[in-house]
Design an enzyme around this catalytic site. Structure first.
Site, PDB file in Angstrom:
ATOM      1  N   ASN A  61       0.841  -1.203   0.000  1.00  0.00           N
ATOM      2  CA  ASN A  61       0.000   0.000   0.000  1.00  0.00           C
ATOM      3  C   ASN A  61       0.872   1.247   0.000  1.00  0.00           C
ATOM      4  OD1 ASN A  61       0.589  -0.893   2.684  1.00  0.00           O
ATOM      5  ND2 ASN A  61      -0.980   0.438   3.520  1.00  0.00           N
ATOM      6  N   GLU A  63       0.479   5.244   0.525  1.00  0.00           N
ATOM      7  CA  GLU A  63      -0.428   6.282   1.009  1.00  0.00           C
ATOM      8  C   GLU A  63       0.008   7.666   0.543  1.00  0.00           C
ATOM      9  OE1 GLU A  63      -0.946   5.623   5.228  1.00  0.00           O
ATOM     10  OE2 GLU A  63      -2.089   3.778   4.839  1.00  0.00           O
ATOM     11  N   CYS A  72      -4.186   0.777  -2.390  1.00  0.00           N
ATOM     12  CA  CYS A  72      -4.007  -0.485  -1.662  1.00  0.00           C
ATOM     13  C   CYS A  72      -2.901  -1.332  -2.311  1.00  0.00           C
ATOM     14  CB  CYS A  72      -5.292  -1.292  -1.684  1.00  0.00           C
ATOM     15  SG  CYS A  72      -6.670  -0.582  -0.787  1.00  0.00           S
ATOM     16  N   GLU A  74      -2.994  -4.473  -3.094  1.00  0.00           N
ATOM     17  CA  GLU A  74      -3.483  -5.394  -4.135  1.00  0.00           C
ATOM     18  C   GLU A  74      -3.524  -4.714  -5.501  1.00  0.00           C
ATOM     19  OE1 GLU A  74      -4.754  -4.737  -1.187  1.00  0.00           O
ATOM     20  OE2 GLU A  74      -5.907  -6.404  -0.365  1.00  0.00           O
ATOM     21  N   CYS A 112     -10.340  -4.937   0.060  1.00  0.00           N
ATOM     22  CA  CYS A 112     -11.502  -4.049   0.003  1.00  0.00           C
ATOM     23  C   CYS A 112     -12.280  -4.297  -1.295  1.00  0.00           C
ATOM     24  CB  CYS A 112     -11.068  -2.590   0.109  1.00  0.00           C
ATOM     25  SG  CYS A 112     -10.312  -1.936  -1.395  1.00  0.00           S
ATOM     26  N   CYS A 115     -10.561  -3.290  -4.573  1.00  0.00           N
ATOM     27  CA  CYS A 115      -9.494  -4.211  -4.993  1.00  0.00           C
ATOM     28  C   CYS A 115     -10.083  -5.496  -5.555  1.00  0.00           C
ATOM     29  CB  CYS A 115      -8.567  -4.517  -3.819  1.00  0.00           C
ATOM     30  SG  CYS A 115      -7.432  -3.165  -3.461  1.00  0.00           S
TER      31      CYS A 115
HETATM   32  N1  THU Z   1      -5.192  -1.504   2.536  1.00  0.00           N
HETATM   33  C1  THU Z   1      -4.621  -2.307   1.601  1.00  0.00           C
HETATM   34  O1  THU Z   1      -3.548  -2.028   1.073  1.00  0.00           O
HETATM   35  N2  THU Z   1      -5.279  -3.441   1.262  1.00  0.00           N
HETATM   36  C2  THU Z   1      -6.433  -3.876   1.842  1.00  0.00           C
HETATM   37  O2  THU Z   1      -6.922  -4.934   1.493  1.00  0.00           O
HETATM   38  C3  THU Z   1      -7.080  -3.070   2.875  1.00  0.00           C
HETATM   39  C4  THU Z   1      -6.450  -1.751   3.162  1.00  0.00           C
HETATM   40  C5  THU Z   1      -4.452  -0.298   2.924  1.00  0.00           C
HETATM   41  C6  THU Z   1      -5.056   1.013   2.518  1.00  0.00           C
HETATM   42  C7  THU Z   1      -4.445   1.944   3.544  1.00  0.00           C
HETATM   43  O3  THU Z   1      -3.150   2.348   3.118  1.00  0.00           O
HETATM   44  C8  THU Z   1      -4.293   1.085   4.785  1.00  0.00           C
HETATM   45  O4  THU Z   1      -4.339  -0.261   4.323  1.00  0.00           O
HETATM   46  C9  THU Z   1      -5.356   1.324   5.828  1.00  0.00           C
HETATM   47  O5  THU Z   1      -6.616   1.191   5.304  1.00  0.00           O
END
Ligand code: THU
Length: 157
Positions: A61, A63, A72, A74, A112, A115
């Site tokens: 991920n 940000e 994310c 994925e 999520c 994704c």
């Molecule tokens: N996140 C992912 O990378 N994958 C997921 O399946 C759920 C959430 C990340 C997004 C964000 O950077 C952090 O996790 C918190 O939500």
């Protein structure tokens, strides 16, 4: 009118019960969590995608100060995989996460909705199931396909 259930097949396994190839993918997803850029949530997610050409692409991920601009793990992995190897099919994906204490979560996290929808696109392109492995410290959940994680999903083709 009728009522019916939509059921999802899931296998719960320990790491030792996985095939060597599944173990490799889970290990790479776990390692990818350390390349996460998550200064805001401090929640580190890693994904590893096995392609039909034998390549494994990982992502984490990423940000952003403008929160919705982040992505994310994925989708970072999936978009990079298809942008790099457009001819290859997705075969399987493993996902792992570490929480704010820096440790791998005991139970797996689940991708999520966005994704799942993005991964579904590549499953459709692959023309066959893309196995989804969700790795937690204590157990690994294995779904036979992306579509099984997104019942009654939208797809144009
Ligand atoms: N996140 C992912 O990378 N994958 C997921 O399946 C759920 C959430 C990340 C997004 C964000 O950077 C952090 O996790 C918190 O939500």
């Amino acid at each position: 009118m009728k009522t019916f259930d939509i059921t999802i097949p899931v296998v719960e396994a320990g790491f030792d019960e996985l095939t060597p190839q599944q173990q490799q993918l889970v290990t790479l997803a776990r390692k990818a969590t350390y390349r996460s850029y998550a200064p805001y949530s401090k929640f580190s997610v890693g994904a590893a995608i096995l392609l039909s050409n034998g390549e494994i692409v990982t992502g984490s991920n990423q940000e952003n100060a403008a929160y919705p601009s982040g992505l994310c793990a994925e989708r970072t992995a999936a978009f990079y995989a298809h942008a790099t190897y457009p001819e290859a099919r997705f075969t399987s994906i493993a996902i792992a996460a570490r929480g704010t204490d820096g440790n791998e979560l005991p139970d797996p996290i689940s991708p999520c909705g966005a994704c799942r929808q993005a991964l579904l696109e590549y499953e459709k392109l692959a023309g066959g199931p893309v196995e989804v492995m969700l790795a937690g410290k204590n157990r690994i959940m294995i779904f036979p396909s992306v579509s099984s994680t997104l019942p009654y999903c939208f797809s144009e083709f």
